[in-house]
Design a protein around this motif. Structure first.
Motif, mmCIF file in Angstrom:
data_model
loop_
_atom_site.group_PDB
_atom_site.id
_atom_site.type_symbol
_atom_site.label_atom_id
_atom_site.label_comp_id
_atom_site.label_asym_id
_atom_site.label_seq_id
_atom_site.Cartn_x
_atom_site.Cartn_y
_atom_site.Cartn_z
ATOM 1 N N VAL A 1 0.838 -1.203 0.000
ATOM 2 C CA VAL A 1 0.000 0.000 0.000
ATOM 3 C C VAL A 1 0.872 1.252 0.000
ATOM 4 N N LEU A 2 1.916 1.253 0.814
ATOM 5 C CA LEU A 2 2.802 2.416 0.878
ATOM 6 C C LEU A 2 3.505 2.640 -0.450
ATOM 7 N N GLY A 3 3.889 1.552 -1.113
ATOM 8 C CA GLY A 3 4.509 1.686 -2.427
ATOM 9 C C GLY A 3 3.574 2.333 -3.439
ATOM 10 N N ALA B 1 5.176 9.691 5.080
ATOM 11 C CA ALA B 1 5.251 8.242 4.926
ATOM 12 C C ALA B 1 5.918 7.879 3.603
ATOM 13 N N VAL B 2 5.548 8.587 2.547
ATOM 14 C CA VAL B 2 6.131 8.331 1.226
ATOM 15 C C VAL B 2 7.627 8.647 1.236
ATOM 16 N N GLU C 1 3.580 6.048 -5.505
ATOM 17 C CA GLU C 1 3.323 6.262 -6.934
ATOM 18 C C GLU C 1 2.307 7.372 -7.166
ATOM 19 N N GLY C 2 1.767 7.922 -6.070
ATOM 20 C CA GLY C 2 0.811 9.020 -6.176
ATOM 21 C C GLY C 2 -0.629 8.582 -6.312
ATOM 22 N N THR D 1 -8.763 5.334 -3.374
ATOM 23 C CA THR D 1 -9.681 4.611 -4.253
ATOM 24 C C THR D 1 -8.925 3.815 -5.306
ATOM 25 N N ALA D 2 -7.871 4.434 -5.873
ATOM 26 C CA ALA D 2 -7.074 3.750 -6.893
ATOM 27 C C ALA D 2 -6.326 2.570 -6.289
ATOM 28 N N ILE D 3 -5.828 2.737 -5.064
ATOM 29 C CA ILE D 3 -5.129 1.652 -4.385
ATOM 30 C C ILE D 3 -6.090 0.491 -4.128
#
Length: 210
Positions: free
Chosen positions: A153-155, A202-203, A159-160, A164-166
């Motif tokens: 999830v963090l990766g 976090a990113v 990626e921005g 919802t996209a995740i």
């Protein structure tokens, strides 16, 4: 109860405990058997080997983690030849009460082993110093505290991608993603502030340590 795929070792531990007046209510050889026996017998303690069928990798430790979730308060003593660092961190982090992790090759004294069994069964802890040493060395990288799914999830956050996209990419609910992100913030010690954006922090942590 004992979860150990080696019949000889399983019988040996059971006999050793019996000599000390400790009853073994079940002895199984795989992870699913562990969970079934726990549900049936609700023992004071589960002694669990890390590597069991079918892949002999980390089935026992993963079953122990599942046992702690399904049956809160279950005391677990891991007895292994290896330090499975990621899952060991998760097991120990699941709550200090009733948790032990001993390396088989370093269990040289029966009295010490029985003492560890009784201590963990009573809600205490017994962690081999070598296990602590390896875990402390590994925890220098903050990302090592994350589960594989949290790291994934963090990766995707890096990626921005939006929540919802995740969720769409991982085929999970938005709520599940939010829970993972909350866990990520907690494990990376990212407290909410008015001055910084935790998602960005976090990113940045991910990019600097991955």
């Amino acid at each position: 109860m004992i979860a150990e795929d080696s019949v000889l070792l399983r019988a040996g531990v059971e006999r050793l405990l019996a000599d000390e007046g400790i009853e073994t209510v079940a002895a199984v050889g795989d992870g699913p058997g562990l969970l079934t026996a726990l549900d049936e017998h609700r023992p004071d303690l589960a002694i669990v080997d890390v590597r069991m069928p079918p892949t002999f990798r980390d089935e026992g430790l993963r079953a122990a983690l599942e046992a702690r979730k399904r049956f809160p308060g279950t005391s677990v003593l891991v007895l292994s030849q290896y330090v499975e660092e990621h899952y060991a961190i998760e097991l120990i982090g699941s709550g200090a009460a009733g948790v032990g992790y001993l390396l088989k090759e370093r269990v040289a004294d029966v009295a010490d082993f029985v003492d560890a069994v009784q201590r963990v069964a009573d809600g205490g802890t017994s962690i081999d110093p070598e296990v602590i040493s390896q875990l402390l060395g590994r925890r220098r990288n903050p990302l090592d505290a994350l589960t594989p799914r949290e790291l994934e999830v963090l990766g995707l956050m890096a990626e921005g991608r939006s929540n919802t996209a995740i969720a769409r990419g991982l085929v999970v609910s938005d709520g599940a993603v939010e829970k993972h992100i909350g866990n990520i913030f907690a494990k990376l010690n990212l407290e909410p502030t008015s001055d910084e954006h935790r998602r960005v922090r976090a990113v940045l942590t991910y990019l600097s340590h991955s």
